[in-house]
Structures are given as C-alpha cells and as structure tokens.
Write a protein that holds these residues in place. Sequence first.
Motif, mmCIF file in Angstrom:
data_model
loop_
_atom_site.group_PDB
_atom_site.id
_atom_site.type_symbol
_atom_site.label_atom_id
_atom_site.label_comp_id
_atom_site.label_asym_id
_atom_site.label_seq_id
_atom_site.Cartn_x
_atom_site.Cartn_y
_atom_site.Cartn_z
ATOM 1 N N ALA A 1 -3.967 10.237 -0.264
ATOM 2 C CA ALA A 1 -3.525 9.041 -0.979
ATOM 3 C C ALA A 1 -2.306 8.426 -0.285
ATOM 4 O O ALA A 1 -2.177 7.195 -0.198
ATOM 5 C CB ALA A 1 -3.192 9.386 -2.428
ATOM 6 N N VAL B 1 -1.849 4.573 1.242
ATOM 7 C CA VAL B 1 -0.710 3.685 0.980
ATOM 8 C C VAL B 1 -0.169 3.119 2.286
ATOM 9 O O VAL B 1 0.175 1.933 2.388
ATOM 10 C CB VAL B 1 0.382 4.445 0.205
ATOM 11 C CG1 VAL B 1 1.654 3.613 0.119
ATOM 12 C CG2 VAL B 1 -0.106 4.788 -1.198
ATOM 13 N N GLU C 1 -3.493 0.276 -1.524
ATOM 14 C CA GLU C 1 -2.827 0.936 -2.661
ATOM 15 C C GLU C 1 -3.796 1.249 -3.788
ATOM 16 O O GLU C 1 -3.626 2.238 -4.513
ATOM 17 C CB GLU C 1 -1.685 0.056 -3.168
ATOM 18 C CG GLU C 1 -2.096 -1.251 -3.845
ATOM 19 C CD GLU C 1 -2.502 -2.330 -2.876
ATOM 20 O OE1 GLU C 1 -3.047 -3.345 -3.331
ATOM 21 O OE2 GLU C 1 -2.278 -2.155 -1.664
ATOM 22 N N PHE C 2 -4.843 0.426 -3.954
ATOM 23 C CA PHE C 2 -5.804 0.685 -5.026
ATOM 24 C C PHE C 2 -6.586 1.965 -4.754
ATOM 25 O O PHE C 2 -6.793 2.779 -5.654
ATOM 26 C CB PHE C 2 -6.756 -0.503 -5.168
ATOM 27 C CG PHE C 2 -7.787 -0.316 -6.246
ATOM 28 C CD1 PHE C 2 -7.443 -0.453 -7.583
ATOM 29 C CD2 PHE C 2 -9.094 -0.005 -5.928
ATOM 30 C CE1 PHE C 2 -8.383 -0.267 -8.574
ATOM 31 C CE2 PHE C 2 -10.042 0.168 -6.917
ATOM 32 C CZ PHE C 2 -9.692 0.035 -8.244
ATOM 33 N N MET D 1 -4.418 4.923 -5.503
ATOM 34 C CA MET D 1 -4.299 5.187 -6.936
ATOM 35 C C MET D 1 -5.564 5.846 -7.478
ATOM 36 O O MET D 1 -5.499 6.796 -8.261
ATOM 37 C CB MET D 1 -4.035 3.873 -7.678
ATOM 38 C CG MET D 1 -3.858 4.033 -9.175
ATOM 39 S SD MET D 1 -3.679 2.456 -10.001
ATOM 40 C CE MET D 1 -5.298 1.739 -9.738
ATOM 41 N N ILE E 1 -5.659 9.430 -9.259
ATOM 42 C CA ILE E 1 -5.986 9.507 -10.681
ATOM 43 C C ILE E 1 -7.353 10.137 -10.913
ATOM 44 O O ILE E 1 -7.505 11.079 -11.716
ATOM 45 C CB ILE E 1 -5.934 8.103 -11.321
ATOM 46 C CG1 ILE E 1 -4.510 7.557 -11.285
ATOM 47 C CG2 ILE E 1 -6.448 8.141 -12.755
ATOM 48 C CD1 ILE E 1 -4.378 6.149 -11.807
ATOM 49 N N THR F 1 -6.609 -5.406 -4.125
ATOM 50 C CA THR F 1 -7.389 -4.903 -5.251
ATOM 51 C C THR F 1 -8.419 -5.922 -5.719
ATOM 52 O O THR F 1 -9.570 -5.570 -6.022
ATOM 53 C CB THR F 1 -6.444 -4.536 -6.413
ATOM 54 O OG1 THR F 1 -5.462 -3.604 -5.953
ATOM 55 C CG2 THR F 1 -7.216 -3.933 -7.566
#
Length: 207
Positions: free
Chosen positions: A43, A47, A52-53, A56, A60, A136
């Motif tokens: 991850a 970044v 970034e999506f 995440m 998650i 995104t």
Amino acid sequence: MAVQAIIFYLLAGIVVLSAACTILARNPVHSVLWLVLAFFNAAGLFVMMGAEFLAMILAIVYVGAVAVLFLFVVMMLDIDFAQLRAGFARYLPFGLLVGTVLLAELVLVVGAWQFGDLAPTLRSAPVTAAAGMTNTEALGSLIYTRYVYIFQAAGMVLLVAMIGAIVLTHRQRKGVRRQNVSEQVARQPDEVVELVQVPVGQGVDVK
C-alpha cells in the motif's frame, strides 16, 4: 529524488522479505501476519505511485477483511499440518516443474513489457481521464463502465470463497444442540405454553 528512491527500495525490500517469510514460516498464523505486513508495505508503494485509492483498498479490504478471514479460518480449522507435509517430498518434483513454468512465463511477460516496441502504448491509460478528474474518479469511471462485468465476476468469486470458508468451518459436533430455525418459526403458542389454574393455597407439581 534520493529520498523517494530510498523509501521505494525500503518498502519494496520489506514486501519481498515479508512474502518470503509468508511462504517459509512454519506456523500458519505467523504466515498470515507476514502477509499483513506485505500488504501494508505494498500500500505504501501505491501511495508513492499516486494511486491513493488502491492503497486504501489494499489496506482496508485485504488487511482488514481478507487477511483477518485467513487468520480466523486457519485458527478455526483443525488442520493436521504434519499430515499435509507428509507428501511434500513426493510432490516436490512436480511442484518445481510448475514453479519453473510460471517463472518462465513471468520472465517472458516482463521482458515483452519492458523491451517491446509497443511498451509505451501498452503502459498508457485505457481511458483518458477528463480534465479535473481525480485518480479515484477516473478509476471508478473505468471500472463501472468498460470493466463492469469483470468487476461483478470478481465479486462473485469472493462470494464463493466466503461461502466456502463458512462451509469448511460449519462442521457437526457430537453432544451439541443445534438451532432449527424453521421449527422455531413453525411452533404455535399452544404447543409451548400451558395455562394452569392453581387453586389458592395449593402448589403445582413440577413434572
């Protein structure tokens, strides 16, 4: 640039080390924990790439759901790992053959990607993002338009995997009373409730 290169090599090195420990760890619980560490560092690489999506989602979904699911399945399944390792030497040549074939395919794919004449074209985005559209938004527009059926198929694969994990952990045990929902719903009040008129001053015999 020097700082970014140092961070990149640090995260990439931890990812490779964690992946190796995931495979080589004798304890399956430790393997899952190493896998979580690999996900977190991957991850971080996303970044750095500006995705970034994806970073995440990786943190998650994969760490918060998939890896935890793996951990609970490993802990709940009463797997005899000694029995699984018993046939390791017998299937080792076949496993090495399959691994060699996969490695050769990966080398061919990476070589064609890096040194092919169409490499810049292949690396370009499938859909040009509109002006002012964030990363995104562009990714969501691409997934839910051109690749919507593939996205839904991936969801079905995850659903089947979840159902399979539930079926594996849902085993019969002797001496344990199980709940029958249909029986409980079909019961009538007169079958479970009895009204008894007790005269004043007298008790009721408990059967």
